[in-house]
Write a protein that holds these residues in place. Structure first.
Motif, PDB file in Angstrom:
ATOM      1  N   ALA A 245       0.834  -1.204   0.000  1.00 21.94           N
ATOM      2  CA  ALA A 245       0.000   0.000   0.000  1.00 21.94           C
ATOM      3  C   ALA A 245       0.865   1.248   0.000  1.00 21.94           C
ATOM      4  CB  ALA A 245      -0.920  -0.009   1.222  1.00 21.94           C
ATOM      5  N   LEU A 246       1.972   1.224   0.703  1.00 16.30           N
ATOM      6  CA  LEU A 246       2.887   2.355   0.738  1.00 16.30           C
ATOM      7  C   LEU A 246       3.478   2.608  -0.643  1.00 16.30           C
ATOM      8  CD1 LEU A 246       4.081   4.354   2.813  1.00 16.30           C
ATOM      9  CD2 LEU A 246       6.021   2.775   3.061  1.00 16.30           C
TER      10      LEU A 246
ATOM     11  N   ALA B 211       3.545   5.735  -5.752  1.00 10.22           N
ATOM     12  CA  ALA B 211       3.408   5.822  -7.205  1.00 10.22           C
ATOM     13  C   ALA B 211       2.336   6.828  -7.610  1.00 10.22           C
ATOM     14  CB  ALA B 211       3.078   4.435  -7.772  1.00 10.22           C
ATOM     15  N   ASP B 212       1.257   6.967  -6.802  1.00  8.82           N
ATOM     16  CA  ASP B 212       0.164   7.887  -7.144  1.00  8.82           C
ATOM     17  C   ASP B 212      -0.392   8.478  -5.847  1.00  8.82           C
ATOM     18  OD1 ASP B 212      -1.869   9.303  -8.246  1.00  8.82           O
ATOM     19  OD2 ASP B 212      -3.030   7.560  -8.949  1.00  8.82           O
ATOM     20  N   ALA B 213       0.237   9.535  -5.385  1.00 13.70           N
ATOM     21  CA  ALA B 213      -0.150  10.125  -4.103  1.00 13.70           C
ATOM     22  C   ALA B 213      -1.529  10.774  -4.149  1.00 13.70           C
ATOM     23  CB  ALA B 213       0.891  11.157  -3.686  1.00 13.70           C
ATOM     24  N   SER B 214      -2.032  11.062  -5.351  1.00  9.31           N
ATOM     25  CA  SER B 214      -3.335  11.727  -5.463  1.00  9.31           C
ATOM     26  C   SER B 214      -4.498  10.738  -5.384  1.00  9.31           C
ATOM     27  CB  SER B 214      -3.418  12.495  -6.796  1.00  9.31           C
ATOM     28  OG  SER B 214      -3.291  11.592  -7.885  1.00  9.31           O
ATOM     29  N   SER B 215      -4.209   9.452  -5.423  1.00  6.96           N
ATOM     30  CA  SER B 215      -5.268   8.432  -5.408  1.00  6.96           C
ATOM     31  C   SER B 215      -5.856   8.295  -4.016  1.00  6.96           C
ATOM     32  CB  SER B 215      -4.713   7.087  -5.884  1.00  6.96           C
ATOM     33  OG  SER B 215      -5.679   6.073  -5.735  1.00  6.96           O
ATOM     34  N   SER B 216      -7.151   8.588  -3.900  1.00  2.00           N
ATOM     35  CA  SER B 216      -7.814   8.470  -2.589  1.00  2.00           C
ATOM     36  C   SER B 216      -7.931   7.016  -2.156  1.00  2.00           C
ATOM     37  CB  SER B 216      -9.198   9.124  -2.652  1.00  2.00           C
ATOM     38  OG  SER B 216      -9.993   8.500  -3.651  1.00  2.00           O
ATOM     39  N   SER B 217      -8.143   6.141  -3.113  1.00  2.00           N
ATOM     40  CA  SER B 217      -8.265   4.719  -2.773  1.00  2.00           C
ATOM     41  C   SER B 217      -6.934   4.165  -2.262  1.00  2.00           C
ATOM     42  CB  SER B 217      -8.744   3.919  -3.991  1.00  2.00           C
ATOM     43  OG  SER B 217      -7.816   4.025  -5.070  1.00  2.00           O
ATOM     44  N   ALA B 218      -5.820   4.617  -2.880  1.00  2.00           N
ATOM     45  CA  ALA B 218      -4.497   4.158  -2.440  1.00  2.00           C
ATOM     46  C   ALA B 218      -4.210   4.669  -1.026  1.00  2.00           C
ATOM     47  CB  ALA B 218      -3.425   4.634  -3.407  1.00  2.00           C
ATOM     48  N   ARG B 219      -4.602   5.938  -0.744  1.00  2.00           N
ATOM     49  CA  ARG B 219      -4.363   6.470   0.594  1.00  2.00           C
ATOM     50  C   ARG B 219      -5.238   5.766   1.635  1.00  2.00           C
ATOM     51  NH1 ARG B 219      -4.623  11.486  -2.212  1.00  2.00           N
ATOM     52  NH2 ARG B 219      -6.642  11.944  -1.219  1.00  2.00           N
ATOM     53  N   ALA B 220      -6.465   5.457   1.244  1.00  2.00           N
ATOM     54  CA  ALA B 220      -7.365   4.736   2.159  1.00  2.00           C
ATOM     55  C   ALA B 220      -6.821   3.335   2.467  1.00  2.00           C
ATOM     56  CB  ALA B 220      -8.758   4.642   1.548  1.00  2.00           C
ATOM     57  N   GLU B 221      -6.273   2.686   1.421  1.00  2.00           N
ATOM     58  CA  GLU B 221      -5.698   1.351   1.597  1.00  2.00           C
ATOM     59  C   GLU B 221      -4.477   1.411   2.504  1.00  2.00           C
ATOM     60  OE1 GLU B 221      -5.181  -2.787   1.118  1.00  2.00           O
ATOM     61  OE2 GLU B 221      -6.882  -1.444   0.706  1.00  2.00           O
ATOM     62  N   LEU B 222      -3.655   2.477   2.336  1.00  2.00           N
ATOM     63  CA  LEU B 222      -2.476   2.634   3.177  1.00  2.00           C
ATOM     64  C   LEU B 222      -2.876   2.818   4.640  1.00  2.00           C
ATOM     65  CD1 LEU B 222       0.556   3.001   3.582  1.00  2.00           C
ATOM     66  CD2 LEU B 222       0.272   5.437   3.007  1.00  2.00           C
ATOM     67  N   ARG B 223      -3.916   3.645   4.854  1.00  2.00           N
ATOM     68  CA  ARG B 223      -4.358   3.867   6.231  1.00  2.00           C
ATOM     69  C   ARG B 223      -4.896   2.566   6.840  1.00  2.00           C
ATOM     70  NH1 ARG B 223      -8.549   8.504   8.478  1.00  2.00           N
ATOM     71  NH2 ARG B 223      -8.674   7.679  10.619  1.00  2.00           N
ATOM     72  N   GLU B 224      -5.653   1.823   6.045  1.00  7.33           N
ATOM     73  CA  GLU B 224      -6.230   0.563   6.542  1.00  7.33           C
ATOM     74  C   GLU B 224      -5.151  -0.461   6.892  1.00  7.33           C
ATOM     75  OE1 GLU B 224      -9.212  -2.999   4.973  1.00  7.33           O
ATOM     76  OE2 GLU B 224      -9.169  -1.055   3.954  1.00  7.33           O
TER      77      GLU B 224
END
Length: 258
Positions: free
Chosen positions: A124-125, A130-143
């Motif tokens: 997830a990190l 790779a795409d810091a603007s992706s909300s789904s990627a940030r949500a996955e990282l937090r999870e």
């Protein structure tokens, strides 16, 4: 020339010796399932002529001098040494297995446990990198970050409980060692008294050896022996000195409490 009564005397001695041998054999059979029991054997000697300057060329039969245990102290020492080593490594193996259960089924596992949780966080990190603007990627990282923290907290609690359990086991083992030490010292005293009075110490020595068997499963022990009473090497009785880690635990009738 030997008289008829001499022949009867020789026969009587032989019958008495055979009776003792039969009793010993019966005792061995009856204790075949007794833990720690050592097989016993009759020690007989031939009796010479009644008088040194007798013209009789025939001896006077046989006498039973003792009933001794078929037991090797050297083999006992080796067993106690290997038993201590076995239980040491068995304890290490079981403890490491419990640690692996906390951290995962195995150190090399990538499908579950700590490795899987950490890999999910790293993945997830990498996606956020790779795409810091992706909300789904940030949500996955937090999870996955929360899952990693939760896993580490849970593992810490389990490790703390494991440490507490081990400390409790050590405390129980120390108390058991002290109990065995006192029992061995008491048996040393009873064996010494019995040996000095000419009584048999076979059963008492079996009990003491069984206690050292149990003691050697808790800690590494070194045992030395000192003869008490009279008798040859096969029938003599011995008092034990037990040391643990170079320190004397039992010396004769004295026991040190850990």
């Amino acid at each position: 020339m030997a008289s008829t009564f001499m022949g009867l005397s020789i026969a009587g001695r032989g019958l008495s010796a055979s009776q003792v041998g039969l009793s010993v054999t019966t005792n061995n059979i009856s204790n075949v399932n007794t833990t720690g029991y050592s097989r016993q054997v009759v020690n007989q000697v031939a009796v010479g002529p009644a008088a040194v300057y007798s013209s009789n060329y025939v001896g006077s039969g046989t006498d039973v001098t003792s009933v001794y245990r078929v037991r090797s102290f050297r083999l006992d020492q080796k067993y106690w040494q290997e038993n201590s080593s076995l239980n040491e490594w068995s304890t290490k193996d079981s403890t490491i297995e419990e640690l692996q259960n906390v951290l995962g089924t195995s150190i090399d596992s990538t499908d579950e446990g700590f490795a899987a949780t950490l890999n999910a966080f790293y993945s997830a990190l990498s996606d956020v990198s790779a795409d810091a603007s992706s909300s789904s990627a940030r949500a996955e990282l937090r999870e996955t970050g929360e899952a990693l923290c939760s896993y580490l907290n849970d593992a810490a609690n389990q490790l703390t409980q494991l440490r507490s359990d081990i400390n409790s086991d050590i405390n129980t083992s120390v108390n058991q060692i002290n109990t065995y030490a006192q029992q061995i010292a008491d048996l040393n005293q009873r064996i010494t008294i019995a040996a000095n009075s000419g009584a048999s110490t076979n059963e008492l020595e079996d009990q003491r050896d069984a206690l050292i068997d149990s003691l050697s499963s808790l800690t590494s022990v070194q045992v030395t022996q000192v003869q008490v009473g009279s008798g040859d090497s096969s029938s003599a009785s011995y008092s034990y000195t037990v040391t643990v880690g170079g320190e004397t635990l039992v010396n004769g009738s004295n026991a040190r409490q850990l």
